[in-house]
Write a protein that holds these residues in place. Structure first.
Motif: not given
Length: 232
Positions: A127-132, A208-218, A74-84
């Motif tokens: 929010m925290v984030a990193s590339a992967w 937490s969430a995982v996205y593609t570089q283009a911002g698609e939620l995985c 049960e989660l409200t997912i905030p707007e993600p940052p860009s990959y950059a």
């Protein structure tokens, strides 16, 4: 059936990474599950998976290590940052200054064979984030990241989201609920985000969430952490 948590996938030095261990059990239930860790998962030991009235249990002999059931976070997912922006946030990873488990498979600064998810604060956001970019040793025959690895990637960032609020300098994962939406492909850039949810007593939660570089939620998840005493 039986499973073994390889020593490669440690969190604390002598026990399994919480997310990976939870994901091993959850993989038997499908794409969405909740796993509660009852004891630190042992490494390089044959563990037994048994079914019960509510789901599955992971046993070390007669000792209950974890339990799992089908559930959705049960989660409200905030707007993600860009990959950059996620890539730039890595420079603010607090684990560079102090890390409670620097050999952790997911976020350890001393691991060259880990995921190296150094999730730092995104601008002034909570929010925290990193590339992967997942590498070949964590994929299956289809070229997709093994589900338990995706669980692990969703684990540690929720701890560092709590650090934004000064929650739980010493803490371990107690429960994780994850939903897998689409495969994470090996060799392709992705990014991971996490954010604090709340704290009560010795427990705190993060999403937490995982996205593609283009911002698609995985995939996305929710982690519950339990504060522990610092080592003597």
């Amino acid at each position: 059936m039986s499973v073994v948590i390889s020593s490669r996938f440690n969190g604390p030095p002598t026990t399994g990474n919480g997310g990976y261990s939870a994901g091993i059990l959850a993989s038997e239930l499908g794409d969405s599950a909740e796993v509660t860790l009852r004891k630190p998962p042992p490494l390089d030991r044959t563990l037994t998976v048994e079914s019960d009235a509510t789901g599955l249990r992971l046993l070390d002999g007669e000792l209950l290590v974890a339990s799992a059931r089908v559930a959705e976070p049960e989660l409200t997912i905030p707007e993600p940052p860009s990959y950059a922006q996620a890539l730039a946030a890595e420079a603010r990873f607090v684990g560079f200054d102090f890390h409670h488990f620097p050999t952790c498979f997911v976020c350890g600064t001393q691991r060259v064979d880990g995921l190296r998810l150094f999730t730092g604060q995104v601008g002034e956001r909570d929010m925290v984030a990193s590339a992967w970019t997942p590498e070949a040793s964590v994929c299956n025959a289809d070229g997709h990241v093994v589900p338990a690895i995706v669980w692990s990637a969703l684990d540690c960032p929720t701890y560092f989201a709590g650090r934004l609020k000064d929650w739980g300098l010493w803490a371990v994962l107690g429960r994780q609920t994850v939903k897998l939406l689409k495969p994470v492909r090996v060799g392709e850039p992705h990014f991971v985000t996490a954010w604090p949810i709340g704290k009560e007593g010795r427990k705190f939660e993060g999403g937490s969430a995982v996205y593609t570089q283009a911002g698609e939620l995985c995939a996305y998840g929710r982690g519950l952490w339990v504060e522990i005493p610092p080592p003597a």
